[in-house]
Design a protein around this motif. Structure first.
Motif, short mmCIF file in Angstrom:
data_model
loop_
_atom_site.label_atom_id
_atom_site.label_comp_id
_atom_site.label_asym_id
_atom_site.label_seq_id
_atom_site.Cartn_x
_atom_site.Cartn_y
_atom_site.Cartn_z
N UNK A 21 0.81 -1.22 0.00
CA UNK A 21 0.00 0.00 0.00
C UNK A 21 0.85 1.27 0.00
N UNK A 22 2.18 1.10 0.04
CA UNK A 22 3.07 2.24 -0.01
C UNK A 22 3.28 2.94 1.32
N UNK A 23 2.78 2.35 2.40
CA UNK A 23 2.96 2.96 3.72
C UNK A 23 4.35 2.67 4.29
N UNK A 24 5.01 1.64 3.75
CA UNK A 24 6.38 1.32 4.14
C UNK A 24 7.21 1.09 2.89
N UNK A 25 8.46 1.51 2.88
CA UNK A 25 9.32 1.22 1.72
C UNK A 25 9.64 -0.27 1.66
N UNK A 26 9.88 -0.76 0.46
CA UNK A 26 10.21 -2.18 0.28
C UNK A 26 11.66 -2.44 0.67
N UNK A 27 11.93 -3.69 0.99
CA UNK A 27 13.30 -4.11 1.21
C UNK A 27 13.87 -3.82 2.58
N UNK A 28 13.02 -3.48 3.55
CA UNK A 28 13.52 -3.21 4.90
C UNK A 28 13.96 -4.51 5.57
N UNK A 29 15.04 -4.43 6.33
CA UNK A 29 15.55 -5.60 7.06
C UNK A 29 14.61 -5.93 8.22
N UNK A 30 14.03 -7.12 8.18
CA UNK A 30 13.08 -7.53 9.21
C UNK A 30 13.65 -8.57 10.18
N UNK A 31 14.93 -8.87 10.05
CA UNK A 31 15.50 -9.98 10.81
C UNK A 31 15.43 -9.79 12.33
N UNK A 32 15.40 -8.55 12.77
CA UNK A 32 15.36 -8.30 14.21
C UNK A 32 13.96 -8.10 14.76
N UNK A 33 12.95 -8.29 13.91
CA UNK A 33 11.58 -8.19 14.39
C UNK A 33 11.27 -9.43 15.22
N UNK A 34 10.73 -9.21 16.41
CA UNK A 34 10.44 -10.31 17.33
C UNK A 34 9.00 -10.24 17.80
N UNK A 35 8.47 -11.39 18.12
CA UNK A 35 7.20 -11.51 18.85
C UNK A 35 7.52 -12.38 20.06
N UNK A 36 7.30 -11.85 21.23
CA UNK A 36 7.73 -12.53 22.45
C UNK A 36 6.77 -12.27 23.60
N UNK A 37 6.93 -13.00 24.70
CA UNK A 37 6.06 -12.75 25.85
C UNK A 37 6.28 -11.33 26.37
N UNK A 38 5.22 -10.63 26.76
CA UNK A 38 5.40 -9.29 27.31
C UNK A 38 6.05 -9.35 28.69
N UNK A 39 6.74 -8.28 29.06
CA UNK A 39 7.35 -8.25 30.39
C UNK A 39 6.29 -8.28 31.48
N UNK A 40 5.15 -7.66 31.21
CA UNK A 40 4.04 -7.63 32.17
C UNK A 40 2.84 -8.31 31.52
N UNK A 41 2.38 -9.41 32.10
CA UNK A 41 1.28 -10.17 31.52
C UNK A 41 0.02 -9.34 31.38
N UNK A 42 -0.10 -8.28 32.17
CA UNK A 42 -1.28 -7.42 32.10
C UNK A 42 -1.34 -6.67 30.77
N UNK A 43 -0.21 -6.59 30.07
CA UNK A 43 -0.17 -5.84 28.81
C UNK A 43 -0.69 -6.65 27.63
N UNK A 44 -0.85 -7.95 27.80
CA UNK A 44 -1.35 -8.76 26.71
C UNK A 44 -0.72 -10.14 26.70
#
Length: 580
Positions: A21-44
């Motif tokens: 959609x053009x909201x982000x440029x193509x070819x950005x390095x995504x290798x450091x993107x993480x999905x992990x447990x939140x530090x505080x369970x109350x956050x999600x």
């Protein structure tokens, strides 16, 4: 199934849409993107740093990216909500069905739940113990043996092709000392008084060696010159010590795949070949080193030596490989041994050494880097000391070894399973206190008891259900109505189970097997807490009046047991079915 990786894929797909959609440029390095447990369970349930990672290269404020990403993510049926927090962190909540279905996944997978292909079959050599064959293994070797063996199991579970290796240090002066010590026990076996002078090994463990030497040679070598018996005594004593070491390792549940000998490197040309390889690379030269730290020029004699230019591969200084008299330094055969591993085709090397090898790390990494052209990484784990106590007081055991407590002493006193687990309750580079009273007590403060008690409680639930006439066989639990697991406490416990595959990969990437022990203790704590809540809230008890509800709840308990048994398998600890 790694649920965190699954949701990470959802995040990456949403980023694809933002790019299209053009909201982000193509070819950005995504290798450091993480999905992990939140530090505080109350956050999600999960948190992602995607917007924070991409903000600078995209030239956009993190919150702008996070808000656009959140809008995309809520289109996925697995995600109940996506909220932007702080400067641009993304907190996610998953639909209850995601957690509920995970219970079925765990039961279907059994103890293979969490098994990973992260290693992609890469060959890794884990060298550990490698104790000098001059006596029985002591308590310091116990920790290194447990860490090495458990790390090997972890890496195999995470998809590596693992070889466990023991390097027998039988080429140095210490084996000559062993032979001379054995000679005194040989004299003793022939009715003479042994002369255990300073510098010899005093332990009684050499008495059987002396008796074996008498059996083979009678008194024919009494008062003979050393040249007539040293080589034979060295070989026999080393063989007997290694047989004892192998037996000690078996007591601890450790089996090696390969035993390599330092002595076998001499006279074969392997040392010369390794040094020539470095010479061909321009890394061997004749030179004079600077005085060691703390030495003044007047109390240090400069001399020309054959040096390895290890500073070209990350070391602080260059290292001698040949002495001025033409003999090899102790470092040279170690270079050759690691070169041998590289030539055997290993993709990664791990060495587990005692804390006294701290000065050895950079030079050995430099050698492997040079010999493999930077292709083969070497990770060296240093094992800090173990201090023995009983009821808080320093504990001394048998003096069979002369001056130290043996592995056999520890295992016979505490048991192999307790010993293994406790040795993994601290990171390897932190010293560990081993109190025989505490490691055997039945309390929350004893992690091995607390984890085993959780598994025993799972089994007690199954027994109670069977006594009540409730079917709890594998097939029945696998098809239980998991929608009945709707209480927030139940979903939170499943959330902890969801962390297991991610934990395996995190621990394997960092070669930190203690993370498994930490996780098991946390899981056991969550399970015991859930169990105790059932004392006040009847709806949280596993066995209910309604059979279908009971089976769903028992399926959750069984899933906890599956993960505990899987983790204990990596630690090399047998699960306890019933506490006594």
């Amino acid at each position: 199934m790694n649920l965190f990786e699954e949701i990470r894929s959802v995040v990456l797909s949403a980023l694809d849409q933002l790019e299209a959609e053009g909201l982000l440029p193509a070819g950005l390095d995504r290798s450091n993107i993480a999905v992990e447990p939140p530090r505080d369970a109350a956050h999600g349930d999960m948190a992602s740093n995607a917007a924070m990672v991409l903000a600078k290269p995209a030239g956009k404020a993190p919150r702008v990216i996070a808000e656009a990403l959140a809008a995309k993510l809520t289109d996925d049926p697995r995600i109940a909500s996506a909220e932007v927090a702080g400067p641009g962190f993304l907190n996610l909540r998953l639909e209850a069905a995601v957690w509920q279905n995970l219970v079925g996944t765990i039961l279907a997978s059994g103890t293979d739940y969490g098994r990973s292909t992260l290693g992609q079959g890469r060959k890794v050599n884990v060298e550990f113990v490698s104790a000098n064959p001059t006596g029985p293994m002591h308590v310091g070797h116990v920790r290194g043996a447990v860490v090495g063996d458990a790390l090997s199991k972890l890496l195999a579970f995470a998809g590596w092709d693992v070889t466990r290796e023991y390097y027998i240090n039988d080429g140095g002066a210490q084996v000559d000392v062993l032979a001379r010590s054995a000679y005194e026990r040989y004299r003793e076996a022939n009715g003479l008084s042994p002369e255990i002078r300073e510098g010899l090994y005093p332990g009684d463990y050499l008495i059987p060696v002396g008796e074996e030497l008498k059996k083979r040679f009678g008194d024919s070598l009494i008062d003979k010159p050393e040249s007539e018996w040293l080589a034979q005594f060295r070989e026999i004593a080393t063989e007997m010590m290694m047989a004892e070491i192998r037996e000690d390792l078996r007591l601890l549940g450790v089996e090696m795949d390969v035993y390599s000998s330092e002595k076998a490197l001499y006279g074969t040309g392997e040392i010369e070949a390794a040094i020539q390889e470095l010479r061909d690379a321009g890394l061997i030269y004749e030179g004079v080193l600077e005085p060691p730290k703390g030495k003044l020029p007047e109390d240090w004699e400069p001399r020309e030596q054959t040096l390895f230019r290890s500073s070209a591969h990350g070391d602080d200084v260059d290292r001698p490989v040949m002495k001025s008299d033409g003999s090899w330094t102790y470092f040279a055969p170690d270079i050759a041994y690691h070169y041998n591993k590289v030539k055997r085709g290993f993709d990664e090397l791990i060495d587990i050494f005692g804390a006294d090898h701290g000065g050895y790390v950079k030079r050995m990494k430099a050698a492997v880097s040079a010999l493999s052209g930077g292709r083969v990484p070497l990770d060296i784990k240093l094992i800090q000391l173990v201090k023995l106590f009983k009821n808080g007081e320093p504990f001394k055991m048998s003096k069979r070894a002369g001056t130290f407590v043996t592995l056999r002493d520890v295992v016979e006193e505490a048991g192999a399973d307790v010993t293994r687990f406790i040795m993994l309750t601290r990171k390897n580079d932190i010293s560990l206190d081993f109190d025989f009273a505490k490691v055997l007590e039945q309390s929350k403060d004893n992690p091995v008891f607390y984890v085993q008690y959780a598994n025993a409680r799972v089994n007690s639930v199954l027994r109670k259900a069977r006594d009540a006439g409730i079917a709890v066989d594998d097939a029945t639990l696998l098809t239980a109505d998991r929608e009945k697991l709707s209480h927030q406490a139940e979903l939170a416990l499943i959330g902890k189970l969801a962390e297991w595959p991610r934990l395996v990969e995190v621990a394997a990437r960092s070669n930190e097997v203690h993370r498994v022990a930490f996780y098991l203790y946390e899981l056991a704590s969550d399970f015991h807490g859930f169990w105790n809540r059932g004392n006040d809230d009847v709806s949280l008890r596993f066995v209910q009046d309604d059979v279908a509800t009971s089976q769903a709840k028992i399926a959750l308990a069984q899933a906890v047991g599956v993960v505990i048994r899987s983790g204990l398998g990596i630690l090399g600890v047998q699960p306890v079915e019933e506490m006594r």
